[in-house]
Write an enzyme that holds these catalytic residues in place. Structure first.
Site, PDB file in Angstrom:
ATOM      1  N   CYS A 116      39.501  37.717  32.854  1.00 26.14           N
ATOM      2  CA  CYS A 116      39.675  36.271  33.049  1.00 26.14           C
ATOM      3  C   CYS A 116      38.343  35.537  33.170  1.00 26.14           C
ATOM      4  O   CYS A 116      38.308  34.310  33.196  1.00 26.14           O
ATOM      5  CB  CYS A 116      40.529  36.011  34.276  1.00 26.14           C
ATOM      6  SG  CYS A 116      42.074  36.896  34.188  1.00 26.14           S
ATOM      7  N   HIS A 257      39.531  28.847  36.163  1.00 25.16           N
ATOM      8  CA  HIS A 257      40.495  29.762  35.550  1.00 25.16           C
ATOM      9  C   HIS A 257      41.854  29.533  36.209  1.00 25.16           C
ATOM     10  O   HIS A 257      41.969  29.498  37.433  1.00 25.16           O
ATOM     11  CB  HIS A 257      40.035  31.211  35.745  1.00 25.16           C
ATOM     12  CG  HIS A 257      41.101  32.208  35.483  1.00 25.16           C
ATOM     13  ND1 HIS A 257      41.858  32.192  34.332  1.00 25.16           N
ATOM     14  CD2 HIS A 257      41.558  33.247  36.227  1.00 25.16           C
ATOM     15  CE1 HIS A 257      42.737  33.182  34.375  1.00 25.16           C
ATOM     16  NE2 HIS A 257      42.577  33.836  35.517  1.00 25.16           N
ATOM     17  N   ASN A 287      49.018  32.104  33.865  1.00 23.18           N
ATOM     18  CA  ASN A 287      47.662  32.627  33.747  1.00 23.18           C
ATOM     19  C   ASN A 287      47.488  33.251  32.357  1.00 23.18           C
ATOM     20  O   ASN A 287      48.076  34.288  32.067  1.00 23.18           O
ATOM     21  CB  ASN A 287      47.467  33.672  34.857  1.00 23.18           C
ATOM     22  CG  ASN A 287      46.125  34.376  34.794  1.00 23.18           C
ATOM     23  OD1 ASN A 287      45.410  34.280  33.801  1.00 23.18           O
ATOM     24  ND2 ASN A 287      45.803  35.093  35.854  1.00 23.18           N
TER      25      ASN A 287
END
Ligand code: ACO
Length: 332
Positions: A116, A257, A287
């Site tokens: 990520c 993020h 996500n």
């Protein structure tokens, strides 16, 4: 040395995701969960999922096309393509497939993997090639299809992730608009969040055994990742801001993020950045790993929330463990 100097501008963005979505109510038919639990703990309401035939490189190329068009260049103008992904179509790398889809015949292309944090690590990597004067036009893509590696019977992880791609174009520029960054890794905490290879013995000749295995679905210690993010992300953002000589008051947009709304809120609170400056599309995407920052950035640019000259601080964090932050001004 090129004519444009070794300053850097981010001049275009694009994004792509499958039209197929899975909402929390549908998820609660698969695992023991509820819309109320998922929404209150994460802010996620639905996620986009790539179907079994979909390819990461095609989705990445779609996002890239939009970014290149916004930057006002052609694919043949690209010198370098960096694809940040943990879920390539091909373990040897998928950036070259993106290059082929785009017809970016002059560009060299390679993948980087930092989960990520991939987009922020990619931004720092891409910038080095421009700073040294080697390249002028760089395409950076963050793309992931984590649904390929989710255990759809594990309610603690399957509610979190979605698929998508986002891209930006970095160009050599007279004035430097990439103001600072900071990157960190801590491999001692690798087991907190993994998509690990599991070998199985394969005897190829008597007495010689090699491994033939596959990757196991994502495992995560949610609480530990949460604690790590809330502590380390504000620290690395402060470091990047310090290097950029920018105060938190000067920041126009906090682009984190998109892992969990509670993490976004806690980080903003620790930095004293008001909620209206925090971009979030968690409700619609979940996500999307390396794609989450460029997708939410692209949305805000296209909605004209982000305007040329706005100061953006971005931070990626996740498996590795890895985390990093970058500060830049949008546009030329
Ligand atoms: N639905 C209903 N109940 C659930 C679910 C679910 N989907 N998942 C877990 N639970 C239960 C647990 O079993 C537990 O039950 P128990 O008390 O009976 O044992 C209870 O809910 C609480 O579980 P916790 O894990 O303590 O829940 P928490 O409040 O920590 O929230 C969450 C979990 C949302 C995963 C949170 O820890 C988190 O967001 N962590 C960060 C995760 C993250 O951001 N990961 C990605 C970053 S890196 C990357 O992007 C690759």
């Amino acid at each position: 040395m090129n004519q444009l100097g070794t300053g850097i501008a981010i001049t275009g963005s694009g994004s792509a995701a499958s039209e197929v979505t899975l909402d929390n109510h549908q998820l609660s038919q698969i695992v023991d969960t509820s819309d109320e639990w998922i929404t209150s703990r994460t802010g996620i309401q639905k996620r986009h999922l790539m179907d079994a035939q979909g390819s990461l490189s095609e989705m990445a190329a779609t996002a890239a096309h939009s970014a290149i068009a916004m930057a006002g260049i052609a694919p043949e103008d690209l010198d370098l393509i960096i694809l940040a992904t943990s879920t390539p179509d091909d373990l040897f790398g998928s950036a070259n497939q993106v290059q082929a889809h785009l017809g970016a015949s002059k560009a060299v292309a390679f993948d980087i993997t930092a989960a990520c944090s991939g987009f922020v690590f990619g931004l720092a990597t891409a910038s080095q090639f421009i700073r040294t004067g080697l390249y002028q036009n760089v395409l950076l893509i963050g793309a992931d299809i984590l649904s390929r590696w989710v255990d759809w019977s594990d309610r603690s992880t399957c509610v979190l992730f979605g698929d998508g791609a986002g891209a930006v174009v970095l160009q050599a520029n007279q004035s430097d608009r990439l103001l600072g960054f900071a990157l960190c890794s801590d491999g001692t905490q690798n087991s907190c969040l993994q998509l690990a290879y599991e070998p199985q013995d394969q005897e190829i000749v008597k007495g010689l055994t090699v491994a033939k295995g596959t990757y196991q679905p994502i495992t995560m210690s949610g609480k530990e990742v949460y604690r790590f993010a809330v502590q380390k992300v504000p620290e690395v953002i402060e470091k990047a801001l310090f290097r950029a000589d920018i105060t938190t008051e000067q920041v126009d947009w906090l682009v984190l993020h998109q892992a969990n709304q509670r993490i976004l809120d806690a980080v903003a609170q620790r930095l004293n950045i008001p909620k209206h400056k925090v971009l979030s599309n968690l409700a619609q995407y979940g996500n999307t790993s390396a794609a989450s920052i460029p997708i939410v950035l692209d949305e805000a640019v296209r909605l004209e929330k982000i305007k040329s000259g706005d100061i953006i601080v971005t931070s990626g964090f996740g498996a590795g463990l890895t985390w990093g932050a970058a500060v830049f001004k949008w546009g030329r």
